[in-house]
Design an enzyme around this catalytic site. Structure first.
Site, PDB file in Angstrom:
ATOM      1  N   TYR A  25      35.850 -27.018 -18.917  1.00 15.53           N
ATOM      2  CA  TYR A  25      35.609 -25.569 -18.974  1.00 15.53           C
ATOM      3  C   TYR A  25      35.728 -25.103 -20.429  1.00 15.53           C
ATOM      4  CZ  TYR A  25      35.378 -20.936 -16.874  1.00 15.53           C
ATOM      5  OH  TYR A  25      34.975 -19.686 -16.489  1.00 15.53           O
ATOM      6  N   PHE A  60      25.568 -15.267 -17.097  1.00 15.60           N
ATOM      7  CA  PHE A  60      26.688 -14.313 -17.138  1.00 15.60           C
ATOM      8  C   PHE A  60      27.996 -15.076 -17.094  1.00 15.60           C
ATOM      9  CE2 PHE A  60      29.967 -11.682 -15.168  1.00 15.60           C
ATOM     10  CZ  PHE A  60      29.988 -10.638 -16.095  1.00 15.60           C
TER      11      PHE A  60
HETATM   12  N1  LIG Z   1      30.269 -17.023 -14.736  1.00 17.91           N
HETATM   13  C1  LIG Z   1      31.359 -16.403 -14.301  1.00 17.91           C
HETATM   14  O1  LIG Z   1      31.929 -15.522 -14.947  1.00 17.91           O
HETATM   15  C2  LIG Z   1      31.911 -16.792 -12.974  1.00 17.91           C
HETATM   16  C3  LIG Z   1      32.898 -16.024 -12.358  1.00 17.91           C
HETATM   17  C4  LIG Z   1      33.334 -16.398 -11.091  1.00 17.91           C
HETATM   18  C5  LIG Z   1      32.828 -17.538 -10.494  1.00 17.91           C
HETATM   19  N2  LIG Z   1      31.903 -18.271 -11.162  1.00 17.91           N
HETATM   20  C6  LIG Z   1      31.292 -19.465 -10.570  1.00 17.91           C
HETATM   21  O2  LIG Z   1      30.733 -19.069  -9.353  1.00 17.91           O
HETATM   22  C7  LIG Z   1      30.744 -20.175  -8.465  1.00 17.91           C
HETATM   23  C8  LIG Z   1      31.414 -19.726  -7.172  1.00 17.91           C
HETATM   24  O3  LIG Z   1      32.787 -19.436  -7.444  1.00 17.91           O
HETATM   25  P1  LIG Z   1      33.745 -18.972  -6.257  1.00 17.91           P
HETATM   26  O4  LIG Z   1      35.139 -18.867  -6.734  1.00 17.91           O
HETATM   27  O5  LIG Z   1      33.120 -17.792  -5.627  1.00 17.91           O
HETATM   28  O6  LIG Z   1      33.574 -20.238  -5.319  1.00 17.91           O
HETATM   29  P2  LIG Z   1      34.235 -20.608  -3.926  1.00 17.91           P
HETATM   30  O7  LIG Z   1      34.669 -19.386  -3.208  1.00 17.91           O
HETATM   31  O8  LIG Z   1      35.236 -21.670  -4.186  1.00 17.91           O
HETATM   32  O9  LIG Z   1      32.997 -21.226  -3.152  1.00 17.91           O
HETATM   33  C9  LIG Z   1      32.309 -22.338  -3.651  1.00 17.91           C
HETATM   34  C10 LIG Z   1      30.848 -22.182  -3.297  1.00 17.91           C
HETATM   35  O10 LIG Z   1      30.109 -23.246  -3.874  1.00 17.91           O
HETATM   36  C11 LIG Z   1      29.355 -23.900  -2.839  1.00 17.91           C
HETATM   37  N3  LIG Z   1      29.265 -25.321  -3.182  1.00 17.91           N
HETATM   38  C12 LIG Z   1      30.277 -26.179  -3.351  1.00 17.91           C
HETATM   39  N4  LIG Z   1      29.793 -27.391  -3.700  1.00 17.91           N
HETATM   40  C13 LIG Z   1      28.433 -27.262  -3.715  1.00 17.91           C
HETATM   41  C14 LIG Z   1      27.364 -28.164  -3.990  1.00 17.91           C
HETATM   42  N5  LIG Z   1      27.588 -29.429  -4.325  1.00 17.91           N
HETATM   43  N6  LIG Z   1      26.102 -27.688  -3.912  1.00 17.91           N
HETATM   44  C15 LIG Z   1      25.856 -26.414  -3.575  1.00 17.91           C
HETATM   45  N7  LIG Z   1      26.830 -25.509  -3.318  1.00 17.91           N
HETATM   46  C16 LIG Z   1      28.113 -25.935  -3.385  1.00 17.91           C
HETATM   47  C17 LIG Z   1      30.156 -23.653  -1.595  1.00 17.91           C
HETATM   48  O11 LIG Z   1      29.311 -23.781  -0.492  1.00 17.91           O
HETATM   49  P3  LIG Z   1      29.684 -24.744   0.763  1.00 17.91           P
HETATM   50  O12 LIG Z   1      30.490 -23.899   1.683  1.00 17.91           O
HETATM   51  O13 LIG Z   1      28.341 -25.090   1.276  1.00 17.91           O
HETATM   52  O14 LIG Z   1      30.459 -25.909   0.216  1.00 17.91           O
HETATM   53  C18 LIG Z   1      30.584 -22.205  -1.814  1.00 17.91           C
HETATM   54  O15 LIG Z   1      29.529 -21.334  -1.525  1.00 17.91           O
HETATM   55  C19 LIG Z   1      31.455 -21.291  -9.196  1.00 17.91           C
HETATM   56  O16 LIG Z   1      30.502 -22.094  -9.820  1.00 17.91           O
HETATM   57  C20 LIG Z   1      32.269 -20.557 -10.224  1.00 17.91           C
HETATM   58  O17 LIG Z   1      32.596 -21.356 -11.335  1.00 17.91           O
HETATM   59  C21 LIG Z   1      31.432 -17.921 -12.368  1.00 17.91           C
END
Ligand SMILES: NC(=O)c1ccc[n+]([C@@H]2O[C@H](COP(=O)([O-])OP(=O)(O)OC[C@H]3O[C@@H](n4cnc5c(N)ncnc54)[C@H](OP(=O)(O)O)[C@@H]3O)[C@@H](O)[C@H]2O)c1
Length: 376
Positions: A98, A312
């Site tokens: 990260y 973003f």
């Molecule tokens: N850029 C930013 O500022 C920011 C901020 C917050 C979060 N994020 C990113 O947003 C994403 C979601 O975060 P979160 O905390 O909301 O996640 P989360 O609640 O832990 O959920 C994970 C999600 O990813 C999916 N997933 C897991 N492995 C996968 C794969 N191999 N292929 C496709 N989908 C997969 C899961 O779907 P299944 O149920 O099908 O496993 C679920 O929808 C992450 O990548 C996180 O790093 C980015």
């Protein structure tokens, strides 16, 4: 927050001082958590923390150890952590992949969470934060996976008391959803937002905010056996225009379908598909890469539809935008939470001692819940 090495000599000095005054720092506080448990504490405080000395597989490099805070610099507040989620970014930080890295190792992981103030700064009336207040950290990589943290009041943001899990998950995912819906396209009620990872914590916040903003939200999730149950749960978060489909379903409905904003946290083919349905000149925002596959652009979308691709990162937004704007956003989201209009993601509370369950399950995928560490 000051680094541990910077505070250690001060702590030693203060420790001697407080030892010589026999009573120590009085830090009694009471606060009502969601379990209506009363928190009362004096320094020194002793608890557990998670720590890692090298980057690597979280379940291999993380250990749990006891620590004690004897005393703190006079301008510091002491916070008893209540709950903290395990987010994908936390695991990436421990893996060393990260962009935000701890200042030094060993380090305590954990980017967000909520705690209760058990000791305010020593000079009464100088601090806007009082004993019993709930606070969240202001900066990432704060090290929230420990029983107690301390820092100056500028290191924390005070929030109203609310449901514990909502508070613990307030600062990252719903804020990301809010910014992506506000900052990239001027959307009017009735416009369509399409997203993948629709069951993620961000995805669930997007569905709820689309409902509040009068937008039509189409959410894609990976195909699964219990899709019907998942769909039913997600539908309860949205409005009558909410659509929940699997990644595969989109191809069948592409011809007549246009969206005015696409949100991508998956990458690969799934990102290509949601980009294909963007209206001319509209934007796909990429904020995650859960599939670890690159985003592949259809040439025709660029040439004939003039779609825009943006990224973003909440951390960058927090660093570069006025703090007043962040406070305003947190206030909006807190009000939604307090009026029952925003509920936290499906989750499982994990006692601190069982932190390994949270780490290992979060890494698996298809978990269906956000794992939240609940401190003792
Ligand atoms: N850029 C930013 O500022 C920011 C901020 C917050 C979060 N994020 C990113 O947003 C994403 C979601 O975060 P979160 O905390 O909301 O996640 P989360 O609640 O832990 O959920 C994970 C999600 O990813 C999916 N997933 C897991 N492995 C996968 C794969 N191999 N292929 C496709 N989908 C997969 C899961 O779907 P299944 O149920 O099908 O496993 C679920 O929808 C992450 O990548 C996180 O790093 C980015």
């Amino acid at each position: 927050m000051m680094s541990k090495s910077a505070t250690r000599p001060i702590l030693r000095m203060l420790g001697r001082f407080y030892a010589s005054t026999s009573s120590g720092v009085e830090a009694a506080a009471s606060s009502t958590t969601s379990t209506t448990q009363t928190v009362k504490q004096t320094l020194p405080v002793t608890g557990h923390k998670l720590a890692y000395s090298e980057f690597g597989d979280p379940s291999a490099v993380i250990r749990r150890e006891r620590f004690q805070i004897d005393a703190v610099p006079e301008n510091h507040i002491v916070v008893k952590m209540l709950a903290s989620p395990v987010n994908p970014a936390d695991l990436n930080t421990i893996q060393g992949t990260y962009p935000v890295k701890p200042a030094k190792l060993p380090a305590v992981p954990g980017n967000e969470g909520v705690g209760v103030v058990i000791k305010t700064a020593a000079i009464p009336g100088r601090d806007p934060i009082n004993e019993g207040d709930w606070v969240i950290p202001r900066t990432p990589a704060f090290g929230t996976w420990q029983a107690f943290v301390h820092g100056s009041s500028e290191d924390f943001i005070k929030i109203p008391q609310m449901d514990l899990v909502t508070a613990a998950t307030l600062s990252v995912n719903p804020c990301t959803a809010y910014r992506m819906l506000k900052d990239f396209e001027t959307l009017k009620p009735g416009d369509r937002v399409i997203q993948n990872g629709g069951n993620s914590a961000v995805g669930q916040a997007v569905i709820q905010l689309c409902r509040e903003f009068g937008l039509k939200c189409v959410s894609l999730v990976r195909p699964r056996e219990d899709f019907k149950q998942l769909k039913a749960k997600l539908m309860t978060l949205g409005n009558s225009d909410t659509i929940i489909i699997t990644d595969d379903d989109l191809r069948g409905m592409m011809r007549d379908f246009k969206a005015q904003l696409a949100l991508n946290c998956v990458g690969g083919k799934c990102a290509t598909d949601i980009m294909r349905v963007l209206d001319t000149g509209r934007t796909m925002v990429t904020y995650g890469g859960m599939s670890r596959q690159p985003v592949v652009l259809p040439t025709s979308s660029l040439i004939f539809n003039d779609v825009k691709l943006k990224g973003f990162w909440m951390t960058r937004w927090n660093r570069t935008q006025p703090h007043e704007d962040r406070k305003e956003m947190l206030e909006y989201l807190s009000n939604l939470a307090l009026t029952g209009k925003w509920i936290p993601p499906e989750h499982k509370l994990i006692p601190f001692a069982k932190y390994r369950d949270a780490l290992e399950n979060t890494m698996k995928g298809y978990t269906g819940v956000k794992y939240i560490i609940k401190f003792d």
